[in-house]
Design a protein around this motif. Sequence first.
Motif, mmCIF file in Angstrom:
data_model
loop_
_atom_site.group_PDB
_atom_site.id
_atom_site.type_symbol
_atom_site.label_atom_id
_atom_site.label_comp_id
_atom_site.label_asym_id
_atom_site.label_seq_id
_atom_site.Cartn_x
_atom_site.Cartn_y
_atom_site.Cartn_z
ATOM 1 N N THR A 76 29.787 35.359 -8.886
ATOM 2 C CA THR A 76 30.299 36.149 -8.249
ATOM 3 C C THR A 76 31.436 35.793 -7.744
ATOM 4 O O THR A 76 32.635 36.126 -7.933
ATOM 5 C CB THR A 76 29.878 36.820 -6.172
ATOM 6 N N GLN A 77 31.735 34.236 -7.884
ATOM 7 C CA GLN A 77 33.313 33.767 -7.669
ATOM 8 C C GLN A 77 33.785 33.284 -8.805
ATOM 9 O O GLN A 77 34.876 32.907 -8.849
ATOM 10 C CB GLN A 77 32.925 32.800 -7.047
ATOM 11 N N ILE A 78 33.058 34.266 -10.097
ATOM 12 C CA ILE A 78 33.785 34.016 -11.693
ATOM 13 C C ILE A 78 35.126 35.058 -11.420
ATOM 14 O O ILE A 78 34.440 36.187 -11.941
ATOM 15 C CB ILE A 78 33.230 33.844 -12.673
ATOM 16 N N GLY A 79 36.280 35.364 -10.777
ATOM 17 C CA GLY A 79 37.314 35.919 -10.525
ATOM 18 C C GLY A 79 38.126 35.845 -10.896
ATOM 19 O O GLY A 79 38.740 34.956 -10.944
ATOM 20 N N PRO A 80 39.483 36.795 -10.640
ATOM 21 C CA PRO A 80 40.432 36.592 -10.447
ATOM 22 C C PRO A 80 41.352 35.514 -9.048
ATOM 23 O O PRO A 80 40.046 35.244 -8.026
ATOM 24 C CB PRO A 80 41.191 37.912 -10.035
ATOM 25 N N GLY A 81 41.739 34.518 -10.190
ATOM 26 C CA GLY A 81 42.108 33.250 -9.113
ATOM 27 C C GLY A 81 41.060 31.966 -9.732
ATOM 28 O O GLY A 81 41.684 30.786 -9.273
ATOM 29 N N ALA A 82 40.378 32.532 -10.560
ATOM 30 C CA ALA A 82 39.462 30.930 -9.841
ATOM 31 C C ALA A 82 38.759 30.287 -11.275
ATOM 32 O O ALA A 82 39.568 30.655 -12.447
ATOM 33 C CB ALA A 82 38.019 31.827 -10.303
#
Length: 299
Positions: A159-165
Motif C-alpha cells: 500500500t505504500q508504493i504510491g505517489p512520492g515513494a
Amino acid sequence: MIELDDSKVTCVFSQEVPPALFVDSGTTVRIRTRDCFSNQLQKPENTMDSLDWDATNPATGPIYVRGAVAGGALKVKIESIDLDGQIACCTGEAEGVCGDLFKGWSTGIRKIQDGKVIWGRGVELPLAPMIGVIGVAPAAGLSINCGTPGTHGGNMDCTQIGPGATVYFPVEMDGAMFSCGDMHAVMGDGEIGVSGAEVAGWPTVTLTAMPGLKLNHPLLETDTEFGVIVSATSLDAAADEAVHELVRIITARVDIPADELVMLLSLCADVRVCQMVDPLKTVRFMAPKYVLDALGFVL
Ligand code: CA
Ligand code: ZN
C-alpha cells in the motif's frame, strides 16, 4: 516526459520479454496500465469464473533503462498516479482469506468521485493510489507470472508504493527491464479478499540506474520511512527475512553493534503485511528515517 501506452503488456517477468521502450537513466515515463483483470470486469455480472486468466495481472513494458547493469539496482520514483473513474473488486470460492465462506464468485463495481471510492451504504473511501505489480526482470532462466512476487518485485501489493515513494530493485540483466501494472485506488494491508480497488490508469515514474548498489530484495523509501520488502512462502518467513535484511543493510553502512541496532529497531520500526493472498506472501519492515538519519545512514 515520455508516454508509453498499454499496447505492449506482459503477464510474466522474464529476461526473454522484448523491450517495449528504451530510455536513458533519469527519464520520467508516464505509463498507461490496465487493471489486474486486463479490464475484463466492467459490470457486476462479470465474475471471476468468466475471466481469461492468461490475461490477468498485465504489466506494461518492459522498459530497458540504459545504464542499468546486472548486479546493480534500479531506482524507481513514483512521481504521480492518475486513475480512471471506475474500480472493480472481487472475492469468492477458494480466493483470499475468506474463500471458505463462499460458493461462486462476486464482483463489485464502484465509481470514483471527488477523490473517493463511492461504496454505498454511506461508505466513501478516500483514494490511496498504489501500484500492485512493479518490478524488473528476474534472474536468467526464470519466468515469473505477474501474479507472483519475488526478489524482482512483481505482485507485492504494498500500500505504500504510491505517489512520492521510491522503490529500489535488484537488477539481474543489463537494462533492468522495468514494468508495472495492477494499480489500486485503495487497498487494506493484507488484501484479505484477494483484490484491492482494481483500476486502470497512468502511473508516472522516474527510472534511474544505480550500478553501484547491490541488493537482495526490493527496498522502499517514503517521506518518513525506509525499509525492505520480502516475499516468501509464509508471512513468518517473509517477516524474518525482512528484519534480518534491514539489519544487514544498516550494519554494513553504520558503525553500530548489531545488538544495539536490534534493540533500537525493536522500539521504532514496524513489520507490516503487504499481501497474504498470493502464491508467496509479502511483508515489509519499515524504519523511521529520522532515526536512520541520526545514525548517519546513507544508502
Ligand atoms: Ca495485485
Ligand atoms: Zn490488484
